[in-house]
Design a protein around this motif. Sequence first.
Motif, mmCIF file in Angstrom:
data_model
loop_
_atom_site.group_PDB
_atom_site.id
_atom_site.type_symbol
_atom_site.label_atom_id
_atom_site.label_comp_id
_atom_site.label_asym_id
_atom_site.label_seq_id
_atom_site.Cartn_x
_atom_site.Cartn_y
_atom_site.Cartn_z
ATOM 1 N N ARG A 183 -7.484 8.199 -6.954
ATOM 2 C CA ARG A 183 -6.853 6.833 -7.542
ATOM 3 C C ARG A 183 -6.553 5.751 -6.459
ATOM 4 N NH1 ARG A 183 -1.524 6.840 -11.165
ATOM 5 N NH2 ARG A 183 -1.978 4.521 -12.141
ATOM 6 N N TYR A 184 -6.056 6.398 -5.221
ATOM 7 C CA TYR A 184 -5.444 5.509 -4.334
ATOM 8 C C TYR A 184 -6.817 4.909 -3.554
ATOM 9 C CZ TYR A 184 -3.292 3.637 0.142
ATOM 10 O OH TYR A 184 -3.060 2.741 0.970
ATOM 11 N N VAL A 185 -8.095 5.451 -3.421
ATOM 12 C CA VAL A 185 -8.781 5.041 -2.840
ATOM 13 C C VAL A 185 -9.576 3.533 -3.696
ATOM 14 C CG1 VAL A 185 -11.493 5.268 -2.229
ATOM 15 C CG2 VAL A 185 -9.878 6.927 -1.393
ATOM 16 N N ARG A 186 -9.593 3.813 -4.971
ATOM 17 C CA ARG A 186 -10.012 2.876 -5.779
ATOM 18 C C ARG A 186 -9.119 1.588 -5.712
ATOM 19 N NH1 ARG A 186 -10.689 7.159 -9.746
ATOM 20 N NH2 ARG A 186 -8.726 6.506 -10.646
ATOM 21 N N ASP B 33 0.777 -1.221 0.145
ATOM 22 C CA ASP B 33 0.081 -0.200 -0.074
ATOM 23 C C ASP B 33 0.934 1.321 0.056
ATOM 24 O OD1 ASP B 33 -2.220 -1.632 0.203
ATOM 25 O OD2 ASP B 33 -2.491 -1.466 2.441
ATOM 26 N N HIS B 34 1.963 1.255 0.972
ATOM 27 C CA HIS B 34 2.851 2.608 0.899
ATOM 28 C C HIS B 34 3.397 2.515 -0.420
ATOM 29 C CE1 HIS B 34 2.607 0.961 5.165
ATOM 30 N NE2 HIS B 34 2.845 2.406 5.444
ATOM 31 N N SER B 35 3.891 1.437 -1.095
ATOM 32 C CA SER B 35 4.555 1.548 -2.389
ATOM 33 C C SER B 35 3.492 2.238 -3.499
ATOM 34 C CB SER B 35 5.227 0.398 -2.852
ATOM 35 O OG SER B 35 6.102 -0.151 -1.673
ATOM 36 N N VAL B 36 2.508 1.842 -3.545
ATOM 37 C CA VAL B 36 1.472 2.310 -4.372
ATOM 38 C C VAL B 36 1.095 3.719 -4.176
ATOM 39 C CG1 VAL B 36 -0.803 1.903 -5.198
ATOM 40 C CG2 VAL B 36 0.708 0.004 -4.947
ATOM 41 N N TYR B 37 1.006 3.859 -2.874
ATOM 42 C CA TYR B 37 0.660 5.303 -2.798
ATOM 43 C C TYR B 37 1.763 6.474 -3.269
ATOM 44 C CZ TYR B 37 -0.573 9.592 -0.250
ATOM 45 O OH TYR B 37 -1.099 11.090 -0.004
#
Length: 239
Positions: A83-86, A32-36
Motif C-alpha cells: 500500500r505504501y509503495v503504491r 510520507d511519514h504520516s501516511v506510512y
Amino acid sequence: MARLPRPYLPECAQHIIQRGNNRAACFYEETDHSVYLAFLKEAAVKYQVAIHAFVLMTNHVHLLATPQNETGTPRMMQALGRRYVRYFNHIHCRTGTLWEGRYKSTVVDTETYLLTLYRYIELNPVRAGMVEHASEYPWSSYQHNAVGKEVQLITPHAQYQALGNTPSERQANYRSLFRGRMLDRDLTEIREATNKAWVLGSDSFKRHFEVVSGRRAIAGKRGGDRRSAAYKSAMDQGL
C-alpha cells in the motif's frame, strides 16, 4: 550456509527492519511519514499486531511489535509495504520497487532484551547524527513513550507498563533508560540477531524457542546468558 527462516512465535515480541532498495530514501517529506504511520496502524489492527515502538529513518524503518497469531506480522508487513509503495510511487511520480527485498526480523526475549530494544530503536536518529537527543526527532515512538504525546498507533507492552503506576511515572522512568550510551555489545547482538534471523535472548530463552518452534535459534554458539555470573561480571567491568 543456508539462510535461517525468520524466527516467529505468536504473542512474542519481534524486532523488524525494512530498508529502502539500495539504501535509497523511502520518505521524502513529512507527509510520507504520516501516511506510512496511518497505513501501519490500519494493517496492525487488521492483522492483530501490537506496535510498541518505532522509528522512521530516511531510508529504513524499525518496529518493535507483538503478533497475536501465526500470520500477523508477515501479513501486516505485506499489506503495509504494497500500500505504501503504491502511494509513494504515485505521489512522487516514480515507478519500480521501493523496498530492499524481504524485511528482516527476530524474536525478542522480553525478560532480558525488550526495554533494550525500545532504546535501540528510538536512539537510531541520535546514532545517525540527525539529532542530539531522541526527544528532538519527531518520527519515533519516543514522543509517546517518554514525552507523553499521544500516538494512537502505540500499544504499550507489559514491560513498559511495569515502569510505573501512572503515565507520568512510566514516562519519567522510561526517560531514565536513555542516560548514557548503549553498550557496543548490545548494539552488536541486536544487529546480528535481526540481520541474520537469530533469536535475541538468553540461552534458556533460545532453548525454549527451539523446543516450541522446532527450528534453530542461532547458527552457532555465541555470547552468553545475561543472567550468568560471567556475563554480569563483564557488564560491571564495562567489557
